[in-house]
Structure formats: C-alpha cells, structure tokens
Design a protein around this motif. Structure first.
Motif, PDB file in Angstrom:
ATOM      1  N   ARG A   1     -64.483 -17.507  44.482  1.00  0.00           N
ATOM      2  CA  ARG A   1     -62.706 -17.760  44.690  1.00  0.00           C
ATOM      3  C   ARG A   1     -62.450 -18.875  45.454  1.00  0.00           C
ATOM      4  O   ARG A   1     -61.959 -19.911  44.861  1.00  0.00           O
ATOM      5  CB  ARG A   1     -62.410 -16.355  45.439  1.00  0.00           C
ATOM      6  CG  ARG A   1     -60.909 -16.091  44.918  1.00  0.00           C
ATOM      7  CD  ARG A   1     -59.861 -16.669  46.082  1.00  0.00           C
ATOM      8  NE  ARG A   1     -60.121 -16.241  47.451  1.00  0.00           N
ATOM      9  CZ  ARG A   1     -59.617 -16.950  48.269  1.00  0.00           C
ATOM     10  NH1 ARG A   1     -58.871 -18.026  48.099  1.00  0.00           N
ATOM     11  NH2 ARG A   1     -59.749 -16.646  49.746  1.00  0.00           N
ATOM     12  N   ASP A   2     -62.550 -18.989  46.668  1.00  0.00           N
ATOM     13  CA  ASP A   2     -62.198 -20.036  47.869  1.00  0.00           C
ATOM     14  C   ASP A   2     -62.845 -21.199  47.404  1.00  0.00           C
ATOM     15  O   ASP A   2     -62.039 -22.497  47.334  1.00  0.00           O
ATOM     16  CB  ASP A   2     -62.451 -19.630  49.274  1.00  0.00           C
ATOM     17  CG  ASP A   2     -61.478 -20.562  50.069  1.00  0.00           C
ATOM     18  OD1 ASP A   2     -60.377 -21.208  49.441  1.00  0.00           O
ATOM     19  OD2 ASP A   2     -61.968 -20.790  51.084  1.00  0.00           O
ATOM     20  N   GLY A   3     -64.113 -21.165  46.759  1.00  0.00           N
ATOM     21  CA  GLY A   3     -64.966 -22.365  46.421  1.00  0.00           C
ATOM     22  C   GLY A   3     -64.218 -22.987  45.081  1.00  0.00           C
ATOM     23  O   GLY A   3     -63.761 -24.010  45.241  1.00  0.00           O
ATOM     24  N   MET A  30     -64.962 -14.778  60.535  1.00  0.00           N
ATOM     25  CA  MET A  30     -64.541 -16.044  60.770  1.00  0.00           C
ATOM     26  C   MET A  30     -64.914 -16.981  59.220  1.00  0.00           C
ATOM     27  O   MET A  30     -65.898 -16.728  58.729  1.00  0.00           O
ATOM     28  CB  MET A  30     -65.352 -16.874  61.816  1.00  0.00           C
ATOM     29  CG  MET A  30     -65.050 -16.161  63.367  1.00  0.00           C
ATOM     30  SD  MET A  30     -63.167 -16.154  63.714  1.00  0.00           S
ATOM     31  CE  MET A  30     -63.014 -18.052  63.871  1.00  0.00           C
ATOM     32  N   HIS A  31     -64.058 -18.025  59.045  1.00  0.00           N
ATOM     33  CA  HIS A  31     -64.202 -18.728  57.890  1.00  0.00           C
ATOM     34  C   HIS A  31     -64.159 -20.202  58.121  1.00  0.00           C
ATOM     35  O   HIS A  31     -62.938 -20.700  58.510  1.00  0.00           O
ATOM     36  CB  HIS A  31     -62.861 -18.039  57.024  1.00  0.00           C
ATOM     37  CG  HIS A  31     -62.492 -18.723  55.783  1.00  0.00           C
ATOM     38  ND1 HIS A  31     -63.162 -17.950  54.577  1.00  0.00           N
ATOM     39  CD2 HIS A  31     -62.483 -19.838  55.398  1.00  0.00           C
ATOM     40  CE1 HIS A  31     -62.662 -18.870  53.417  1.00  0.00           C
ATOM     41  NE2 HIS A  31     -62.306 -19.835  53.843  1.00  0.00           N
ATOM     42  N   PHE A  32     -65.162 -20.759  57.848  1.00  0.00           N
ATOM     43  CA  PHE A  32     -64.950 -22.237  58.132  1.00  0.00           C
ATOM     44  C   PHE A  32     -65.088 -23.092  56.983  1.00  0.00           C
ATOM     45  O   PHE A  32     -65.968 -22.820  56.154  1.00  0.00           O
ATOM     46  CB  PHE A  32     -66.250 -22.663  59.128  1.00  0.00           C
ATOM     47  CG  PHE A  32     -65.925 -22.150  60.425  1.00  0.00           C
ATOM     48  CD1 PHE A  32     -64.830 -22.509  61.397  1.00  0.00           C
ATOM     49  CD2 PHE A  32     -66.560 -21.037  61.009  1.00  0.00           C
ATOM     50  CE1 PHE A  32     -64.412 -21.952  62.636  1.00  0.00           C
ATOM     51  CE2 PHE A  32     -66.151 -20.298  62.199  1.00  0.00           C
ATOM     52  CZ  PHE A  32     -65.318 -20.871  63.008  1.00  0.00           C
ATOM     53  N   HIS A  33     -64.787 -24.232  56.943  1.00  0.00           N
ATOM     54  CA  HIS A  33     -64.899 -25.417  56.051  1.00  0.00           C
ATOM     55  C   HIS A  33     -65.256 -26.466  56.913  1.00  0.00           C
ATOM     56  O   HIS A  33     -65.406 -26.699  58.101  1.00  0.00           O
ATOM     57  CB  HIS A  33     -63.587 -25.895  55.418  1.00  0.00           C
ATOM     58  CG  HIS A  33     -62.753 -24.717  54.645  1.00  0.00           C
ATOM     59  ND1 HIS A  33     -62.586 -25.062  53.099  1.00  0.00           N
ATOM     60  CD2 HIS A  33     -62.625 -23.515  54.589  1.00  0.00           C
ATOM     61  CE1 HIS A  33     -62.193 -24.124  52.560  1.00  0.00           C
ATOM     62  NE2 HIS A  33     -62.155 -23.130  53.352  1.00  0.00           N
ATOM     63  N   ASP A  34     -66.186 -27.224  55.918  1.00  0.00           N
ATOM     64  CA  ASP A  34     -67.288 -28.398  56.536  1.00  0.00           C
ATOM     65  C   ASP A  34     -66.816 -29.586  56.601  1.00  0.00           C
ATOM     66  O   ASP A  34     -67.401 -30.700  56.574  1.00  0.00           O
ATOM     67  CB  ASP A  34     -68.599 -28.223  56.031  1.00  0.00           C
ATOM     68  CG  ASP A  34     -69.758 -28.619  57.018  1.00  0.00           C
ATOM     69  OD1 ASP A  34     -69.415 -28.642  58.210  1.00  0.00           O
ATOM     70  OD2 ASP A  34     -70.711 -29.058  56.577  1.00  0.00           O
ATOM     71  N   GLY A  74     -66.773 -28.944  51.169  1.00  0.00           N
ATOM     72  CA  GLY A  74     -66.018 -27.691  50.879  1.00  0.00           C
ATOM     73  C   GLY A  74     -66.113 -26.927  52.097  1.00  0.00           C
ATOM     74  O   GLY A  74     -66.221 -27.212  53.114  1.00  0.00           O
ATOM     75  N   ASN A  75     -66.352 -25.625  51.654  1.00  0.00           N
ATOM     76  CA  ASN A  75     -66.441 -24.479  52.392  1.00  0.00           C
ATOM     77  C   ASN A  75     -67.722 -24.866  52.995  1.00  0.00           C
ATOM     78  O   ASN A  75     -68.601 -25.563  52.484  1.00  0.00           O
ATOM     79  CB  ASN A  75     -66.463 -23.187  51.722  1.00  0.00           C
ATOM     80  CG  ASN A  75     -65.212 -22.917  51.352  1.00  0.00           C
ATOM     81  OD1 ASN A  75     -64.452 -23.569  50.713  1.00  0.00           O
ATOM     82  ND2 ASN A  75     -64.624 -21.483  51.837  1.00  0.00           N
ATOM     83  N   VAL A  76     -68.280 -23.951  54.109  1.00  0.00           N
ATOM     84  CA  VAL A  76     -69.527 -24.300  54.550  1.00  0.00           C
ATOM     85  C   VAL A  76     -70.462 -23.668  53.867  1.00  0.00           C
ATOM     86  O   VAL A  76     -70.136 -22.636  53.130  1.00  0.00           O
ATOM     87  CB  VAL A  76     -69.484 -23.430  56.031  1.00  0.00           C
ATOM     88  CG1 VAL A  76     -69.378 -22.101  55.948  1.00  0.00           C
ATOM     89  CG2 VAL A  76     -71.171 -23.899  56.811  1.00  0.00           C
TER      90      VAL A  76
HETATM   91 ZN    ZN Z   1     -61.261 -21.358  52.814  1.00  0.00          ZN
END
Ligand code: ZN
Length: 298
Positions: A13-15, A207-211, A249-251
C-alpha cells in the motif's frame, strides 16, 4: 525468550502507491504469497481510494478478494486503507477484516493530500468508525507528519500528542506515528516517543519510518529503547518521497528484520525467505530498490 516485535508490512500500500511502476493483480497476489511464506503476519494490501487520485491502488478490490479467498492465509491479518465512508462500503463488500484511516498533524499537509483540514478528516472518519464497530472490524490509524511537515516544517510534539489522542478516542486500536518524509533524527524520535509512551499505552503506538536520509534504522533503535514493539516496513524499501526526488522509500522490511534479529529480538519472519522475496521484487522492478540487505546476500 527473545522479545517479540510485530512488523506491519506496508509495501503493497504505502510502498506501491508511491512507485511510478504499477504491478498487476497477479504480481501483487504473488508478492502477498511470498511475504506470507516468509512469515509476515500483518499486512496492508491496498487502499479503497479513488483510482483517479491513486491509480496504483485501482485494483485493490480484486487483490483483497483474491487474497482473502486463500484458505492458507488464515493466520494472517490483512488490512486496507479507507479514506471515507465510500471506501469503507467497498471494504465491507470485500469483507476486509481490518481497515486503516489516515490523517496528519499538519493542516497544510492534509489540505494538499486529501483536500481537507485535520478537523475535517476526523469528520470523514466518523462514519467509517461507526460502520467498523457495527461490523466488528478493527481500525488502525495513521498519523502523518508527526515530526516534520514538508510545508510547515518542524512539528511541535504537543500537536502530535493531541491528534494522536483524538485518533485513540475515536476508537482506533493503534496509531501508526509516521515520519512521512523521512527526515526525523534519532534525538527527535527519542523526545517524541518518550512523550507518546508516557501519555499512551505502549501497545497502542506503532512507528512508521521512511529512509529518505538513511536515518530510519537509527530511529527504530531509539523506539526500541522506549519499549515500542510495532514497526511498519516495506519489502525491498518500496515507496518514495514525493518531496525529495530520487529519495529512498519506506524503510526496507528485510533491513529492519535483519537488525532486529541481530539485536536478539524475534519477529517470526524468516530473513532468508524475506531477502529472496525482495530479490524477486527487484527482478520485476525497473528502478533499483533501496533495500541494502538484498544487494549483499546471495
Ligand atoms: Zn509512509
């Protein structure tokens, strides 16, 4: 016994919604299958949003139906994002067992993203939560721009705490607190997470992290130190950042799982299978994904 960490796979989804390249329904279903076989037990697999706004999610109905029809996935918790009542009706028709809603701390961000203020976004959730309660569906909340907003800059932790509280009061079982553009640093994360875990039960905070700037793993370590046990991650590092061209993108799930296992935590995920899944994903993607591990392990 090793402390158990729950990984919520958000790659589908987010990816994918932040990737230019679109996957077919068959490719998405195959990705779900590979992730399940790797041991993923929590997965967001689409969004019931208007295909006009997010074409990558236009096939969510087909993906959700096909995935839920597979009896081998009984132990996996699948969810999909719903922006409003219309999306919720679609989720109900597909018998989605869990949904998630999305808001942000910053009004400018919600205005630019979903065309409404933070307050108005809560009004849109009310019917979603009502329908969810009636149909016994779990609801997860995403809290975007919890640290920094691409328009408003640094966010006051007090504001983040307030919106987080509103989401929990509304009835979500967990808030996924997001560094949406991936610029938070470990010190900032330590400060906010300390405040969050003082005010709310740790179990209710993910927790939701992007790299974007390579700080995601360091930020996760800070959260582990504060007793957080749920993290969102995206296979292969799928995703991007519309505010930083060419950004990671996302971690990546495999990078997070590797770090956790090395640190003595358990995730229930088989790292080798996960890396194989990331490699397979890379083989169908034209851009180079940001996963570190899948590039160095054979
Ligand atoms: Zn996100």
């Amino acid at each position: 016994m090793a402390k158990q960490i729950r990984i919520v796979e958000v790659g589908l989804r987010d990816g994918l919604q932040n990737e230019k390249q679109e996957l077919s329904v068959a490719q998405k279903v195959m990705l779900v299958d590979k992730l399940v076989r790797s041991g993923s037990r929590f997965m967001e697999i689409g969004a019931f949003v208007s295909p006009k706004w997010v074409p990558q999610m236009a096939d969510t109905e087909a993906v959700v139906k096909e995935v839920l029809a597979n009896k081998n996935y009984k132990t996996v918790e699948f969810s999909a994002l719903v922006p409003n009542e219309v999306g919720m009706q679609k989720a109900l028709l597909c018998k989605a067992p869990e949904v998630s809603v999305f808001t942000a701390v910053s009004d400018t961000f919600t205005e630019k993203n979903i065309n409404c203020s933070v307050d108005e976004s809560f009004k849109r959730f009310e019917p979603v939560l009502k329908l969810a309660k009636k149909n016994k569906i779990k609801v997860r909340g995403y809290l975007s721009t919890a640290f920094v907003c691409p328009y408003e800059g640094l966010i006051d932790p007090k504001k983040t705490l307030k919106v987080c509280e509103r989401l929990l009061e509304l009835g979500v079982y967990e808030v996924s607190v997001a560094d949406t553009i991936g610029v938070a640093n470990p010190k900032q994360v330590e400060t906010l997470v300390k405040k969050l875990t003082t005010k709310f039960p740790k179990k209710k905070i993910a927790m939701h992290f992007h790299d974007t700037r390579g700080m995601a793993l360091a930020n996760i370590v800070k959260c582990l130190e504060q007793g957080i046990t749920t993290f969102d991650a995206s296979i292969g590092g799928l995703g991007g950042c519309p505010y930083a061209k060419g950004a990671a993108g996302n971690v990546a799930t495999e990078d997070v799982v590797n770090m956790l296992h090395e640190m003595g935590y358990s995730t229930g995920i088989d790292l080798n299978d996960l890396v194989k899944t990331a490699k397979w994903l890379q083989s169908i993607f034209t851009r180079s994904l940001s996963s570190k591990l899948s590039k160095i392990i054979d």
